[in-house]
Scaffold this motif. Structure first.
Motif, PDB file in Angstrom:
ATOM      1  N   VAL A  25       0.854  -1.191   0.000  1.00  0.00           N
ATOM      2  CA  VAL A  25       0.000   0.000   0.000  1.00  0.00           C
ATOM      3  C   VAL A  25       0.886   1.237   0.000  1.00  0.00           C
ATOM      4  CG1 VAL A  25      -1.836   1.239   1.196  1.00  0.00           C
ATOM      5  CG2 VAL A  25      -1.758  -1.272   1.292  1.00  0.00           C
ATOM      6  N   GLU A  26       0.773   2.042  -1.065  1.00  0.00           N
ATOM      7  CA  GLU A  26       1.514   3.302  -1.164  1.00  0.00           C
ATOM      8  C   GLU A  26       0.701   4.459  -0.594  1.00  0.00           C
ATOM      9  OE1 GLU A  26       2.351   3.521  -5.345  1.00  0.00           O
ATOM     10  OE2 GLU A  26       3.589   1.715  -5.305  1.00  0.00           O
ATOM     11  N   LEU A  27      -0.602   4.426  -0.780  1.00  0.00           N
ATOM     12  CA  LEU A  27      -1.537   5.412  -0.238  1.00  0.00           C
ATOM     13  C   LEU A  27      -2.776   4.690   0.250  1.00  0.00           C
ATOM     14  CD1 LEU A  27      -1.522   8.319  -2.871  1.00  0.00           C
ATOM     15  CD2 LEU A  27      -0.565   8.372  -0.568  1.00  0.00           C
ATOM     16  N   PRO A  28      -3.327   5.081   1.372  1.00  0.00           N
ATOM     17  CA  PRO A  28      -2.911   6.141   2.276  1.00  0.00           C
ATOM     18  C   PRO A  28      -1.716   5.697   3.136  1.00  0.00           C
ATOM     19  CG  PRO A  28      -4.835   5.030   3.153  1.00  0.00           C
ATOM     20  CD  PRO A  28      -4.552   4.407   1.820  1.00  0.00           C
ATOM     21  N   VAL A  29      -1.045   6.677   3.711  1.00  0.00           N
ATOM     22  CA  VAL A  29       0.102   6.363   4.557  1.00  0.00           C
ATOM     23  C   VAL A  29      -0.275   6.508   6.033  1.00  0.00           C
ATOM     24  CG1 VAL A  29       1.811   7.028   2.817  1.00  0.00           C
ATOM     25  CG2 VAL A  29       1.036   8.716   4.493  1.00  0.00           C
ATOM     26  N   GLN A  30       0.430   5.759   6.859  1.00  0.00           N
ATOM     27  CA  GLN A  30       0.232   5.806   8.307  1.00  0.00           C
ATOM     28  C   GLN A  30       0.377   7.244   8.788  1.00  0.00           C
ATOM     29  OE1 GLN A  30      -0.560   3.056   9.902  1.00  0.00           O
ATOM     30  NE2 GLN A  30      -0.173   3.478  12.029  1.00  0.00           N
ATOM     31  N   GLY A  31      -0.623   7.744   9.531  1.00  0.00           N
ATOM     32  CA  GLY A  31      -0.563   9.083  10.108  1.00  0.00           C
ATOM     33  C   GLY A  31      -0.914  10.200   9.144  1.00  0.00           C
ATOM     34  N   THR A  39      -7.885   8.282  -1.777  1.00  0.00           N
ATOM     35  CA  THR A  39      -7.250   7.449  -2.811  1.00  0.00           C
ATOM     36  C   THR A  39      -6.445   6.347  -2.151  1.00  0.00           C
ATOM     37  OG1 THR A  39      -7.103   9.280  -4.380  1.00  0.00           O
ATOM     38  CG2 THR A  39      -5.585   7.442  -4.721  1.00  0.00           C
ATOM     39  N   PHE A  40      -6.690   5.121  -2.606  1.00  0.00           N
ATOM     40  CA  PHE A  40      -5.931   3.946  -2.183  1.00  0.00           C
ATOM     41  C   PHE A  40      -5.161   3.483  -3.403  1.00  0.00           C
ATOM     42  CE2 PHE A  40      -9.278   4.257   0.838  1.00  0.00           C
ATOM     43  CZ  PHE A  40      -8.863   3.614   1.989  1.00  0.00           C
ATOM     44  N   LYS A  41      -3.857   3.240  -3.251  1.00  0.00           N
ATOM     45  CA  LYS A  41      -3.076   2.747  -4.386  1.00  0.00           C
ATOM     46  C   LYS A  41      -1.864   1.989  -3.908  1.00  0.00           C
ATOM     47  CE  LYS A  41      -0.082   5.708  -6.537  1.00  0.00           C
ATOM     48  NZ  LYS A  41       0.270   6.734  -7.500  1.00  0.00           N
ATOM     49  N   GLY A  42      -1.361   1.130  -4.802  1.00  0.00           N
ATOM     50  CA  GLY A  42      -0.190   0.348  -4.457  1.00  0.00           C
ATOM     51  C   GLY A  42       0.099  -0.685  -5.522  1.00  0.00           C
ATOM     52  N   TRP A  73      -2.451  -1.049  -8.749  1.00  0.00           N
ATOM     53  CA  TRP A  73      -3.888  -0.959  -8.514  1.00  0.00           C
ATOM     54  C   TRP A  73      -4.177   0.394  -7.881  1.00  0.00           C
ATOM     55  CZ3 TRP A  73      -4.995  -0.031  -3.458  1.00  0.00           C
ATOM     56  CH2 TRP A  73      -4.053  -0.443  -2.509  1.00  0.00           C
ATOM     57  N   GLU A  74      -5.409   0.875  -8.042  1.00  0.00           N
ATOM     58  CA  GLU A  74      -5.810   2.168  -7.478  1.00  0.00           C
ATOM     59  C   GLU A  74      -7.327   2.273  -7.485  1.00  0.00           C
ATOM     60  OE1 GLU A  74      -5.187   6.955  -8.300  1.00  0.00           O
ATOM     61  OE2 GLU A  74      -3.786   5.517  -9.171  1.00  0.00           O
ATOM     62  N   PHE A  75      -7.873   2.893  -6.437  1.00  0.00           N
ATOM     63  CA  PHE A  75      -9.300   3.208  -6.376  1.00  0.00           C
ATOM     64  C   PHE A  75      -9.507   4.317  -5.353  1.00  0.00           C
ATOM     65  CE2 PHE A  75      -8.758   0.006  -3.092  1.00  0.00           C
ATOM     66  CZ  PHE A  75      -9.544   0.460  -2.043  1.00  0.00           C
ATOM     67  N   THR A  76     -10.668   4.942  -5.365  1.00  0.00           N
ATOM     68  CA  THR A  76     -11.027   5.927  -4.342  1.00  0.00           C
ATOM     69  C   THR A  76     -12.240   5.400  -3.588  1.00  0.00           C
ATOM     70  OG1 THR A  76     -12.416   7.182  -5.864  1.00  0.00           O
ATOM     71  CG2 THR A  76     -10.131   7.907  -5.617  1.00  0.00           C
TER      72      THR A  76
END
Length: 108
Positions: A25-31, A39-42, A73-76
């Motif tokens: 997981v690249e996004l979202p990041v911790q904190g 946006t979620f991506k990785g 992959w990526e989605f919102t």
């Protein structure tokens, strides 16, 4: 043979049962802090599906992004404002990966 016998449906052979790693997981990041939709991506295993669940886990999953042939992959997804914790995994028809660590972030 009994109607409910497990012998009626033999197990599907699976080459070398192995536990797949969770998606990266690249996004979202911790904190991090994000506006909704987030946006979620990785990256993950090509042609697998990536899903997430909120913590505490309630059995509901969201996402459903298909991992592209290049592994991305990526989605919102719209989330309610506040502190959020999520974890993800990737799955295909017969297998599911391990879970990611819980990622905690803020939705504005």
């Amino acid at each position: 043979m009994a109607e409910n016998s497990c012998d009626f449906f033999p197990p599907i052979p699976r080459p070398g049962k192995r536990a797949e790693a969770p998606p990266v997981v690249e996004l979202p990041v911790q904190g991090g802090s994000y506006a909704s939709p987030v946006t979620f991506k990785g990256t993950g295993l090509p042609e697998w599906d990536v899903y997430f669940s909120l913590t505490p886990a309630n059995g509901d999953k969201f996402g459903g992004a298909k991992v592209k042939p290049d592994g991305s992959w990526e989605f919102t997804h719209s989330l309610e404002p506040g502190e959020v914790g999520v974890f993800g995994w990737q799955e295909t028809t017969l297998e599911r990966s391990a879970w990611t660590s819980v990622i905690r972030f803020t939705v504005k």
